[in-house]
Design an enzyme around this catalytic site. Structure first.
Site, PDB file in Angstrom:
ATOM      1  CE  LYS A 174      -3.933   0.744   0.242  1.00 25.88           C
ATOM      2  NZ  LYS A 174      -5.216   0.080   0.047  1.00 25.88           N
TER       3      LYS A 174
ATOM      4  N   GLY B 255      -5.256   2.395  -7.301  1.00 26.51           N
ATOM      5  CA  GLY B 255      -6.344   3.808  -6.361  1.00 26.51           C
ATOM      6  C   GLY B 255      -6.223   3.227  -5.252  1.00 26.51           C
ATOM      7  CG  ASP B 256      -7.314   3.111  -0.360  1.00 23.79           C
ATOM      8  OD1 ASP B 256      -7.594   2.120  -0.719  1.00 23.79           O
ATOM      9  OD2 ASP B 256      -7.260   3.816   0.371  1.00 23.79           O
TER      10      ASP B 256
ATOM     11  CB  THR C 217     -14.059  -2.325  -4.988  1.00 24.65           C
ATOM     12  OG1 THR C 217     -12.971  -1.640  -5.432  1.00 24.65           O
ATOM     13  CG2 THR C 217     -13.522  -2.474  -2.948  1.00 24.65           C
TER      14      THR C 217
ATOM     15  CG  ASN D 247     -14.057   3.701  -6.910  1.00 18.78           C
ATOM     16  OD1 ASN D 247     -14.669   2.875  -6.200  1.00 18.78           O
ATOM     17  ND2 ASN D 247     -14.408   3.480  -8.786  1.00 18.78           N
TER      18      ASN D 247
END
Ligand code: GLU
Length: 446
Positions: A127, A166-167, A211, A242
Site C-alpha cells: 500500500k 487507486g484508493d 470494489t 467510488n
C-alpha cells in the site's frame, strides 16, 4: 481472545511500531484468529512466519515537492510499504488524504496481504500514498503532484515488481497522471505497472465498479448461506466515493433499496432509494457533495453532521473509512434489526463493533473478504495487459462474481474446519494467512 504464545509476538509488534494504532489493530485482528492454526501447524512457528509476515519487506518514505497554481511551493510526504511478495508482485492501492501516515499505510498494506491471497490470484500485498489533500485542488495541481510523486516512486514500480492502483483520493484521473509520468521516465509503455487505468488506454472494464459490486456480491452470498436474499432489503451505505457509488448501484440491481449515503459533512437520507445516476453526476462529473445530491432529489433530505447508522436498515455497508462504525453505532444497528454487515472500506468497523455484530449473530463480512473485488479485478487487468487483450464488461463482471463467490466459500469452509461456523473474520484471516504462509515456507528464508 489472543492465544498466549501469540501475545508475546503482539507485544513486540506494539513495541517495534510505536503509536501506529491502526497497524496494531489490524495485526491484532489477524493474530486473534491464528491460535488454532499454529497449534495445528507447528512448522509455521518454526519458520517464524507470523513475525516475518508482520514485518514489511520494504518501506519507502520520500519527499514530494510541487507547486500550486499560485506558484507557492508545497511539500508532502510519500509512502510505499511493500509488505509481502510471496504470492506475486506487490499489489495494492495509493491513498491521497491528509490523514495518511506511515501507520495508516502499514495497516492497509498488512490487510492487503491477506485480501490478495484470498482472491486466489498471484499478487503480493502493498500500500502507499501521501498526506496530500486533493480536495479543492485544480486538475493542474493534481497533475503536478502526481508527476512529482511518481518521479520518486517509479524506481520501485514495475509489472513484475510492484503494481500500484487507486484508493481514497486516487481514481482514473490520478492513475492517468501517474502512468504518464512513469511512461515518460522509463520510456516504456508498461501497461501492467499500474492498474485502474482508463479503459481507452489499457484499463479493464469493471475495474471502476469492482470494489462496490464485489461487496454487493459478497453480501448476497452471505445472505444466501442463510437462505435469504437482498431482494426488498433496506440498506444504508456510508460514504459516497467510488466504493459506495458502485455498491449502491449493484445492491439496487439486486433488488435492495439503498436509503442513505454520506460524506464528511453529513448524511443524505432518501427513503425512496438513492438515484445512483444523479449521485454519479454529482460526485463523479461535478466532484460535488452529498448535500448537492439531496438538494436536487425531491425525496431526499440532507442532515448535516448526522451519523448514517442511526437510520434503521436490514443491511449496513460501511464504505467510507477506517473505524467509522463504533461499538455504539453497532449496538444501534442491532437494536434496529440489521441482519447483515459487509465492509466495503478497509477496517471501517471498530473491534468493539465487530464483537457486537458477532454476539448478535449477524452476518458480518470483513473487508479482507468483502471488498476484495477491487484488487481481484486489478489482477484481471494485469492478465489482460499481459496478453494484450481486453475482455467485455459482461465477461469481466462474471469473473468478478465467481471470484467473490469463491472467496465466500473459502471463508465459510475454513471457518467451519476450525469450529467457527459462520465466522467470516476467522475464515478470512486463516485462509489468507495459510496461503501466504505456505508460499513463504516454499520460497525459503528470504
Ligand atoms: N485500494 C484497493 C483495496 O483496498 C484496491 C487496490 C488495487 O486494486 O491494487 O483493495
Amino acid at each position: 481472545m489472543i492465544d498466549e504464545k501469540l501475545e508475546a509476538i503482539y507485544s513486540d509488534i506494539v513495541r517495534m511500531n510505536p503509536g501506529e494504532l491502526e497497524f496494531h489493530q489490524a495485526t491484532r485482528d489477524v493474530l486473534d484468529s491464528l491460535g488454532p492454526v499454529v497449534a495445528r501447524h507447528p512448522e509455521f512457528a518454526r519458520h517464524k512466519i507470523i513475525q516475518r509476515i508482520c514485518e514489511p519487506e520494504r518501506q519507502v518514505i520520500f519527499r514530494v515537492p510541487w507547486q500550486d497554481d499560485a506558484g507557492d511551493v508545497c511539500i508532502n510526504r510519500g509512502y510505499r510499504v511493500e509488505f509481502n511478495s510471496a504470492l506475486g508482485p506487490y499489489k495494492g492501492g495509493l491513498r491521497f488524504h491528509p490523514s495518511v501516515t506511515l501507520g495508516i499505510v502499514k495497516f492497509l498494506g498488512f490487510e492487503q496481504i491477506f485480501k490478495n491471497a484470498l482472491t486466489g490470484l498471484p499478487i503480493g500485498g502493498a500500500k502507499g500514498g501521501s498526506n496530500f489533500n486533493p480536495k479543492g485542488r485544480s486538475d493542474d495541481e493534481i497533475m503536478r503532484f502526481c508527476q512529482s510523486f511518481m518521479t520518486e516512486l517509479y524506481r520501485h514500480v514495475g509489472e513484475y515488481t510492484d503494481v500500484p492502483a487507486g484508493d481514497t483520493g486516487v481514481g482514473t484521473r490520478e492513475i492517468g497522471y501517474l502512468f504518464g509520468q512513469y511512461k515518460r521516465i522509463t520510456n516504456r509503455y508498461e501497461s501492467g505497472a499500474l492498474t485502474g487505468k482508463g479503459t481507452t488506454w489499457g484499463g479493464a472494464l469493471v475495474r471502476t465498479e469492482a470494489t462496490g459490486y464485489g461487496t454487493a456480491f459478497f453480501l448476497s452470498e452471505m445472505l444466501a448461506a442463510r437462505n435469504d436474499t437482498l431482494d426488498g432489503k433496506a440498506c444504508v451505505v456510508s460514504g459516497s466515493g467510488n466504493v459506495a457509488i458502485y455498491a449502491i448501484e449493484k445492491l439496487t440491481q439486486l433488488g435492495a433499496r439503498v436509503v442513505a449515503c454520506s460524506d464528511s459533512d453529513g448524511v443524505a437520507h432518501d427513503p425512496a432509494g438513492i438515484d445512483v445516476e444523479l449521485l454519479k453526476q454529482v460526485k463523479e462529473v461535478e466532484r460535488g457533495r452529498v448535500s448537492d445530491y439531496a438538494r436536487r432529489r425531491p425525496s431526499a433530505t440532507f442532515e448535516p453532521r448526522a451519523v448514517v447508522w442511526q437510520i434503521s436498515c436490514d443491511v449496513a455497508v460501511p464504505c467510507a473509512t477506517q473505524n467509522e462504525l463504533t461499538g455504539r453505532d453497532a449496538a444501534m444497528l442491532v437494536e434496529n434489526g440489521c441482519v447483515a454487515v459487509a465492509e466495503g472500506a478497509n477496517m471501517p468497523c471498530s473491534p468493539e463493533a465487530v464483537q457486537i455484530f458477532q454476539h448478535a449473530g449477524i452476518a458480518f463480512g470483513p473487508g479482507k473478504a468483502a471488498n476484495a473485488g477491487g484488487v481481484a479485478t486489478s489482477a484481471l487487468e494485469m492478465q489482460q495487459n499481459a496478453s494484450r487483450d481486453s475482455w467485455t464488461f459482461d465477461h469481466t463482471e462474471q469473473r468478478l462474481a465467481e471470484i467473490m463467490a469463491s472467496i465466500h466459500e473459502t471463508c465459510w469452509l475454513v471457518a467451519e474446519a476450525y469450529g467457527a461456523e459462520g465466522n467470516y473474520v476467522v475464515g478470512a484471516n486463516i485462509a489468507g494467512f495459510q496461503r501466504v504462509a505456505e508460499a513463504m515456507i516454499a520460497l525459503g528464508l528470504v
